[in-house]
Each structure stands twice: as C-alpha cells, then as structure tokens.
Scaffold this active site. Structure first.
Site, PDB file in Angstrom:
ATOM      1  N   VAL A  13       0.836  -1.207   0.000  1.00 54.67           N
ATOM      2  CA  VAL A  13       0.000   0.000   0.000  1.00 54.67           C
ATOM      3  C   VAL A  13       0.870   1.257   0.000  1.00 54.67           C
ATOM      4  O   VAL A  13       0.671   2.175  -0.795  1.00 54.67           O
ATOM      5  CB  VAL A  13      -0.948  -0.010   1.222  1.00 54.67           C
ATOM      6  CG1 VAL A  13      -1.686   1.315   1.359  1.00 54.67           C
ATOM      7  CG2 VAL A  13      -1.942  -1.162   1.100  1.00 54.67           C
ATOM      8  N   LEU A 157      -7.859  -0.820  -2.145  1.00 53.33           N
ATOM      9  CA  LEU A 157      -7.210  -1.321  -3.366  1.00 53.33           C
ATOM     10  C   LEU A 157      -7.098  -2.834  -3.359  1.00 53.33           C
ATOM     11  O   LEU A 157      -7.137  -3.478  -2.320  1.00 53.33           O
ATOM     12  CB  LEU A 157      -5.816  -0.700  -3.540  1.00 53.33           C
ATOM     13  CG  LEU A 157      -4.726  -0.986  -2.507  1.00 53.33           C
ATOM     14  CD1 LEU A 157      -4.090  -2.356  -2.667  1.00 53.33           C
ATOM     15  CD2 LEU A 157      -3.653   0.068  -2.617  1.00 53.33           C
ATOM     16  N   ALA A 256     -16.679 -19.895  -7.296  1.00 49.45           N
ATOM     17  CA  ALA A 256     -16.361 -20.980  -6.357  1.00 49.45           C
ATOM     18  C   ALA A 256     -14.934 -21.448  -6.614  1.00 49.45           C
ATOM     19  O   ALA A 256     -14.439 -21.386  -7.733  1.00 49.45           O
ATOM     20  CB  ALA A 256     -17.334 -22.131  -6.544  1.00 49.45           C
ATOM     21  N   GLY A 257     -14.270 -21.896  -5.571  1.00 48.22           N
ATOM     22  CA  GLY A 257     -12.888 -22.348  -5.732  1.00 48.22           C
ATOM     23  C   GLY A 257     -12.302 -22.759  -4.395  1.00 48.22           C
ATOM     24  O   GLY A 257     -13.040 -23.152  -3.481  1.00 48.22           O
ATOM     25  N   GLY A 261      -7.752 -15.597   0.181  1.00 45.91           N
ATOM     26  CA  GLY A 261      -6.537 -15.542   0.990  1.00 45.91           C
ATOM     27  C   GLY A 261      -5.951 -14.148   0.898  1.00 45.91           C
ATOM     28  O   GLY A 261      -6.672 -13.170   0.717  1.00 45.91           O
ATOM     29  N   CYS A 264      -5.303  -9.577   3.448  1.00 49.52           N
ATOM     30  CA  CYS A 264      -6.417  -8.763   3.944  1.00 49.52           C
ATOM     31  C   CYS A 264      -7.649  -9.554   4.367  1.00 49.52           C
ATOM     32  O   CYS A 264      -8.061  -9.459   5.530  1.00 49.52           O
ATOM     33  CB  CYS A 264      -6.804  -7.724   2.898  1.00 49.52           C
ATOM     34  SG  CYS A 264      -5.530  -6.469   2.688  1.00 49.52           S
ATOM     35  N   LYS A 267      -7.354 -11.916   7.538  1.00 45.42           N
ATOM     36  CA  LYS A 267      -7.011 -11.181   8.766  1.00 45.42           C
ATOM     37  C   LYS A 267      -8.104 -10.171   9.131  1.00 45.42           C
ATOM     38  O   LYS A 267      -8.406  -9.993  10.310  1.00 45.42           O
ATOM     39  CB  LYS A 267      -5.629 -10.511   8.641  1.00 45.42           C
ATOM     40  CG  LYS A 267      -5.625  -9.091   8.126  1.00 45.42           C
ATOM     41  CD  LYS A 267      -4.299  -8.418   8.310  1.00 45.42           C
ATOM     42  CE  LYS A 267      -4.197  -7.145   7.500  1.00 45.42           C
ATOM     43  NZ  LYS A 267      -5.084  -6.058   7.921  1.00 45.42           N
ATOM     44  N   LYS A 324      -3.536 -14.662  -5.376  1.00 45.15           N
ATOM     45  CA  LYS A 324      -4.399 -14.373  -6.506  1.00 45.15           C
ATOM     46  C   LYS A 324      -3.526 -14.046  -7.704  1.00 45.15           C
ATOM     47  O   LYS A 324      -2.300 -13.893  -7.565  1.00 45.15           O
ATOM     48  CB  LYS A 324      -5.365 -13.221  -6.205  1.00 45.15           C
ATOM     49  CG  LYS A 324      -4.643 -11.903  -5.978  1.00 45.15           C
ATOM     50  CD  LYS A 324      -5.582 -10.851  -5.458  1.00 45.15           C
ATOM     51  CE  LYS A 324      -6.179 -10.056  -6.590  1.00 45.15           C
ATOM     52  NZ  LYS A 324      -6.807  -8.812  -6.125  1.00 45.15           N
ATOM     53  N   ARG A 331       1.192 -14.167   1.137  1.00 45.01           N
ATOM     54  CA  ARG A 331       0.630 -14.115   2.487  1.00 45.01           C
ATOM     55  C   ARG A 331      -0.757 -14.766   2.529  1.00 45.01           C
ATOM     56  O   ARG A 331      -1.626 -14.422   1.749  1.00 45.01           O
ATOM     57  CB  ARG A 331       0.561 -12.661   2.986  1.00 45.01           C
ATOM     58  CG  ARG A 331       1.948 -12.082   3.241  1.00 45.01           C
ATOM     59  CD  ARG A 331       1.870 -10.631   3.686  1.00 45.01           C
ATOM     60  NE  ARG A 331       1.481  -9.725   2.623  1.00 45.01           N
ATOM     61  CZ  ARG A 331       1.399  -8.397   2.768  1.00 45.01           C
ATOM     62  NH1 ARG A 331       1.659  -7.840   3.926  1.00 45.01           N
ATOM     63  NH2 ARG A 331       1.049  -7.638   1.748  1.00 45.01           N
TER      64      ARG A 331
END
Ligand SMILES: NC(=O)c1ccc[n+]([C@@H]2O[C@H](COP(=O)([O-])OP(=O)(O)OC[C@H]3O[C@@H](n4cnc5c(N)ncnc54)[C@H](O)[C@@H]3O)[C@@H](O)[C@H]2O)c1
Length: 452
Positions: A13, A157, A256-257, A261, A264, A267, A324, A331
C-alpha cells in the site's frame, strides 16, 4: 504540490501511494524501516510485483519528486501530510497486531515540527477506535507546541491492480473531526474525481472491515453452494451466473474455488470477529465465513486424495502459489495451504507460478519450484490449479497430457474449459460441478421455464 511522507513506503500500500502521489505531482518521501527495500527503491528497483509499478517508480524518481529513506528525522519534518501505511497483521487469536502502527505513531510524534500543522492519515486497516489511540501516542511523543490532526482514510485497493485502484477509486472515505485536516486530504484526492465521503473516525474504520467481510462472505457463500451442487448434481458456475445476473446480487466475488486468501480478507474477517466478540456479540456469520474458507482447501486436497486413491508418494504439480493472479504475494495464500496439506499427506509437490517464485524460494524452501508449468507437470499424477493466472487458460492440453504421468487435472478455480481439457484425454475435476451442461443446454432448459 504538497510535501508528503509515506510511512511504510516500502510495502504494497505504502509504495503504491508513494509512487502514485509523486505521479500526481506531489513531493514525496517514502519512509520504511526495511533498509534493503529502501536501497533497492532508491535505485528504481521495485521489490514488489505490480503492473505498471517499475515504470512509474523510475519516472517519479527521475523527475526528482520521489525518494526513499529509513530516517524519520529526515522525512517527517517538512511534510505537511504523513500517510501511515504500516502493516496490521493478525495475532494468533485473530486480533489485529498494532505494534507496527504504535511504533510508527511514536516515531512520527517525536519528529513533528513545532510551528506547522501536520496531518496524519491513517491508511492502514485499523480496528475501530485506533484513530484515537494513534492521536494519543503521537501526542505523548510530540514536542509540546506541535500541532497535528489525524484523518482516518481506509484503503480498498486490490493487489494486482494497486496503481489502477489508487488512481481510480470507487470512493474515498475520510473520517475525523478536524475541518482543516479533512479539507487538506480532500484536496489531495479531488483530482481523482471519485466521490468523497466524510464521516466520523469509527464509522470510517468500520467501513473498511465491513467491506472486506462482505466480499469474503460472498466467496464463502458461493463455496457453500458449490458443496451443495456437488451433492445435488448441479453446476455452481451456472448457478453463480444465474444468481449474479440479478442486479441486486451482481456477478462479482461469486467464483467458487479453493477460497480467499492474501494479507487482507482472512485477517480482516478475523479482526472483525474479535471486535464483535469484544463488544459482547456472537459473530456466527463471520466465524462461518472463515470456517467455510478453511474447509475449501481441505476439501480440495481430500478430493485429490480420493481420486488418486491416496496421496502418499504421488507426484502433484501445483499451478499458482500467489494468493491471486497479478501479484507475487504469498501471504495467507490458499495455494500455499494446499501445498502444505498435500505434503502432509505424503505427496511430492512441484510448483509453478508466473510471478511468485522468488518469494516462494525465500519463504517456502521446502517446495520444489519450476519456471515452466509443463516442467512442473512432468511425470505428475495430477495437476492442481490453485491461482487463477490467465496464463493457464492458454495451456496446450495435448502437450500437458504427453508430459504428465497421470491424467487428473484439478481446477481449483473453475477457470479452464473442461471440454478442451477432456478432449486431450485428461480427467477434468472442478469445484462444485456436479454436472456440467453445455451453454446451449443451459439456454434450452431456460426457455420453457421462462415461457411457462
Ligand atoms: N495489501 C493490500 O492489498 C491492502 C489493501 C488495503 C489495505 N491494506 C492495509 O494496509 C496496511 C499495509 O498493508 P501492506 O500489504 O502494504 O503491508 P506490507 O507489510 O506490505 O507493508 C508494510 C510496510 O511497513 C514497514 N514498516 C513496519 N514498521 C514500520 C515502522 N515502524 N516505520 C516505518 N515502516 C515500517 C514494513 O517494513 C513494510 O514495508 C495494512 O493495514 C493492510 O491491512 C492492505
């Protein structure tokens, strides 16, 4: 042109903001305690994989509008606005760990310049009530005559689109009660043309958590429906299309998948759960969202186990390690959890990722890494696609079939064309795809329903 300091300026960020604000014409200093990152950034070498970042970083450095330092004494005095972008990771009970924020707030306080007013912008995702705590810490460390105000400005973001999202936000949320500070931050954002919403600190802080929790809930909802599809013989991709066409629902975040994760969603849902518990509530929905998400990865590995008749000694190629597509961030990646679960059951894993291999080499030394997806699949009993990189849709499935030892392709992101995979003689298994009607069948079935 405003002189701005971005604290945590070496992170996803902070670096995005340092570069984007310099691109908008401001004089920016990125401050980070990671000396290695600061040194690389001053050379124009981005430590983060993000579209457009290397080019914009070099352009703004060359223009003399951006520099990086580890030294608060050099960065804070002289800055009218200080963005606070340090990390807020999870503690083991899910609560947000505010140590980085507290340390940064104390250092900012120590270096505030008396005689000028400094606006501190809380950009990190912080639990409700943190703005007051930040103001308290800054005041405790600041010189007596220092003048400052805190504005809560949560960030929405997406990694993989950091610069795009900073420069083209859907909305800007500003929380606080100091009119001058709110006006100063508003004028920074005005050139972006996005709606600006002014509110109190606590509502601004909660908007961020509620937004992420809602998106995570959509994902866990469709993963729950996927489970039902498998039991009842429906195809979740068709069901998602059918419900997503309703404009009250919308099609996004209904894929679906193997679950969500990243740094963000898990947590922030965890931290919101803890906030609700702390307020004496029983956040059943939020707990289910997290549990369905964990279950998505366990079910994926259990499916592989069942289809291969055991995982012990099996060779599995994992495609995608980043949480992604478009990022190198590992993370809380569902793919990394899948690798861990596969290894726990005795499988030998070889992994490929278009961007995250350097991070994986540093953080996951136990995984065998391959720079080419076909190399990773060489002799493998199965391929498990875990991250939806667009590259994987361009795979030559005939070639893949020739290099693999087995024939199983587990599509953990429902992104491949099942018919193409099967035409190459491979077995296709997606998530929640009890049946897979062709698009024509789906339409034909819809016609009598509409006309009746
Ligand atoms: N990554 C995202 O997609 C995203 C999106 C929206 C909001 N956020 C929130 O933004 C915040 C930052 O996230 P991130 O992903 O950029 O984290 P990050 O870990 O990538 O970056 C944090 C940076 O802060 C630096 N830092 C730590 N302590 C410091 C200190 N005392 N002084 C100066 N620098 C210090 C670290 O070295 C690191 O470079 C978090 O609260 C996160 O929840 C992240």
């Amino acid at each position: 042109m405003t002189p701005i300091c971005v604290v945590g300026g070496g992170g996803y960020v902070g670096l995005g903001y340092a570069v984007a604000l310099a691109e908008l014409g401001h004089q920016v200093v990125g401050l980070d305690i990671d000396a290695d990152r600061v040194e690389r950034l001053n050379r124009g070498d981005s430590p983060i994989y993000e579209a457009g970042l290397p080019e914009m970083l070099r352009r703004t450095l060359d223009a003399g509008r951006l520099r990086f330092t580890t030294d608060y004494a050099e960065a804070v005095p002289g800055s009218d606005i200080v963005f606070l972008c340090t990390g807020t990771p999870s503690l083991s009970d899910g609560e947000a760990d505010l140590r980085q924020v507290r340390a940064a707030a104390a250092s900012i306080g120590v270096h505030l310049q008396p005689g000028t007013k400094t606006v501190i912008v809380n950009k990190s995702t912080m639990p409700v009530g943190t703005a007051e705590r930040v103001a308290g810490i800054v005041a405790e460390h600041a010189p007596q005559s220092a003048d400052f105000a805190v504005v809560s400005n949560p960030e929405f973001l997406r990694e993989g689109r950091v610069l795009h999202d900073i420069l083209h936000p859907d909305r800007i949320v500003l929380g606080g009660d100091d009119a001058d500070a709110l006006a100063a931050v508003t004028s920074l954002y005005e050139p972006l043309g996005a709606p600006i919403m002014q509110t109190d600190h606590r509502s601004a802080e909660l908007i961020k958590y509620a937004a992420n929790a809602f998106l995570a809930t959509k994902i866990s909802f469709i993963n729950d429906i996927a489970r039902l599809c498998e039991r009842l013989g429906a195809d979740v991709t068709v069901v998602a299309k059918g419900i997503g066409a309703d404009e009250r629902i919308g099609p996004r975040f209904l894929h679906a998948g193997i679950g969500f994760g990243g740094s963000c969603f898990p947590k922030d849902v965890g931290a919101l759960t803890r906030m609700a518990e702390g307020a004496g509530l029983h956040p059943g929905l939020l707990r289910s969202v997290l549990e369905i998400n964990r279950e998505a990865q366990r079910r994926f590995v259990a499916r592989a186990d069942e289809l291969l008749g055991g995982l012990d000694g099996r060779e599995i190629a994992v495609w995608g390690l980043a949480f992604k597509e478009g990022t190198d961030d590992l993370r809380d990646s569902p793919a990394v959890e899948v690798v861990r679960l596969l290894a726990e059951r005795g499988a030998a894993v070889r992994a490929h990722d278009p961007a995250a291999l350097p991070n994986a080499a540093a953080r996951l030394p136990e995984i065998v890494l391959r720079e080419d997806p076909y190399d990773a699949a060489e002799g493998a009993d199965a391929v498990a696609l875990c991250t939806p990189w667009p590259e994987y849709t361009a795979i030559d499935f005939d070639r893949l079939k020739r290099v693999m030892g087995g024939d199983l392709l587990l599509d953990g992101r429902n992104m491949l064309d099942a018919a193409k995979v099967e035409a190459a003689g491979l077995r296709y298994v997606g998530i929640g795809r009890g049946t897979r009607p062709t698009p024509t069948q789906a339409v034909v079935q819809a016609v009598p329903l509409r006309s009746s």
